[in-house]
Design an enzyme around this catalytic site. Structure first.
Site, short mmCIF file in Angstrom:
data_model
loop_
_atom_site.label_atom_id
_atom_site.label_comp_id
_atom_site.label_asym_id
_atom_site.label_seq_id
_atom_site.Cartn_x
_atom_site.Cartn_y
_atom_site.Cartn_z
N THR A 33 0.87 -1.18 0.00
CA THR A 33 0.00 0.00 0.00
C THR A 33 0.90 1.22 0.00
O THR A 33 1.66 1.44 0.95
CB THR A 33 -0.89 0.02 1.26
OG1 THR A 33 -1.64 -1.19 1.31
CG2 THR A 33 -1.84 1.20 1.22
N LYS A 84 -8.01 1.48 -3.28
CA LYS A 84 -7.73 0.99 -1.92
C LYS A 84 -7.89 2.11 -0.88
O LYS A 84 -8.50 1.92 0.17
CB LYS A 84 -6.31 0.42 -1.87
CG LYS A 84 -5.69 0.37 -0.49
CD LYS A 84 -5.50 -1.00 0.04
CE LYS A 84 -5.15 -0.93 1.52
NZ LYS A 84 -5.02 -2.19 2.16
N LYS A 142 -1.89 5.12 8.52
CA LYS A 142 -1.10 5.17 7.28
C LYS A 142 -2.02 5.36 6.08
O LYS A 142 -1.78 6.23 5.23
CB LYS A 142 -0.30 3.86 7.13
CG LYS A 142 0.39 3.74 5.77
CD LYS A 142 0.99 2.37 5.51
CE LYS A 142 1.49 2.31 4.07
NZ LYS A 142 2.11 1.04 3.70
#
Ligand code: NAD
Length: 291
Positions: free
Chosen positions: A87, A162, A237
């Site tokens: 990611t 995402k 994050k």
């Protein structure tokens, strides 16, 4: 296929194991050496990336991805693919894909959801950005490591999808925790509130599948004292990546910003680090109304 795998941590380790179990030839590298049955260990990222059909990366962030990519792209075989499952920020995903294209390589950004359990069970969901050719090449690998792969668009589209999903998740978890903390202060029974919300218009994944109240709803991290699961710092994050993307796309995301601020406080100034992201519930329950 001949596969190079760089980044064999909590997620990458089990993903590589599933590829090996399916009969692929996997050469791996990580800064921390680990023993994985059947995996050929390389002494460097370059060695792991040389002469492979596909090189998979599963790394902590965009800066590390960029530096590993700069190192390995020159040694990758023409026509092979760099499949990044980390990611990372959308800009890093696009920059790495452009470097791959310039070097005659295929590139995909394919971040996952499903966590460590999904990586072990081979039930991840992949959100994928890149060309049709690259997606077709990697599809058999997605089928081994996951249960679903959605081709979202061109390079960067996987990371974009995402972080949009996880922005919804972070905001929804906060809303769910606020509501259950309020319900408790109103003297309501959490089980009854669950019965109502989970079958009414307030329902969501965070209530129905991952209820933050211990002993209520399906088993979740709340039932094991908020051990992750999905750690609050990983939520932070992803929320930061969403804000970074919103900034570069000039998008108005006030609740995304508010959720980022709350998780930042929780992780960096309170006791959130190392706890599941649903531990927002005891945080709210222990506080009074702010003026
Ligand atoms: P991790 O820290 O367990 O694994 C990352 C690995 O990369 C480590 O083993 C580290 O040694 C290695 N590494 C770092 N720099 C390197 C370098 N230069 N060369 C080679 N190896 C290097 O993290 P993780 O939980 O496996 O997560 C990996 C990625 O997956 C992250 O981007 C994370 O955001 C994402 N992700 C994690 C989860 C989860 O639940 N853990 C869920 C979805 C997505």
């Amino acid at each position: 296929m001949k596969i190079g795998f760089i980044g064999l941590g909590n997620m990458g380790g089990p993903m590589a194991r599933n590829l090996l179990a399916a009969g692929h030839d996997v050469t791996g590298f990580d800064l921390n050496r680990s023993d994985i049955d059947g995996l050929q260990w390389a002494e460097s990222a370059r060695e792991a990336a040389s002469d492979q059909d596909v090189v998979i990366t599963m790394l902590p962030n965009g800066a590390i991805l960029r530096s590993v990519a700069a190192d390995i792209i020159p040694v990758m075989r023409q026509g092979s693919a760099l499949l990044d499952c980390s990611t990372v920020d959308v800009d890093s995903a696009k920059a790495v894909a452009a470097d791959c294209q310039a070097a005659g390589l295929l590139a995909l950004d394919a971040p996952v959801s499903g966590g460590i359990g999904g990586a072990e069970a081979g039930t991840l969901t992949f959100m994928v950005g890149g060309s049709d050719d690259a997606f077709a090449l990697a599809k058999p690998l997605f089928d081994i490591m996951g249960q679903k792969a959605v081709h979202c668009g061109e390079s960067g589209a996987g990371q974009g999808a995402k972080i949009c999903n996880n922005m919804i998740l972070g905001i929804t978890m906060i809303g769910t925790c606020e509501a259950f903390a309020l319900a408790e202060k109103l003297g309501l029974d959490a089980g009854k509130v669950f019965d109502v919300v989970s079958t009414s218009s307030g329902y969501s994944w965070t209530t129905n599948a991952y209820c933050p109240v211990p002993g209520v709803g399906p088993v979740s991290p709340a039932d094991r004292d908020y051990q992750p699961g999905f750690a609050a710092e990983l939520m932070l994050k992803d929320l930061r990546l969403a804000q970074q993307a919103a900034e570069s796309a000039n998008a108005d995301t006030p609740l995304g910003q508010a959720a980022t601020n709350l998780y930042e406080t929780f992780v960096e100034r309170e006791d959130g680090k190392g706890r599941d992201f649903s531990a927002m519930l005891p945080r709210f329950a222990g506080r009074n109304r702010q003026s």
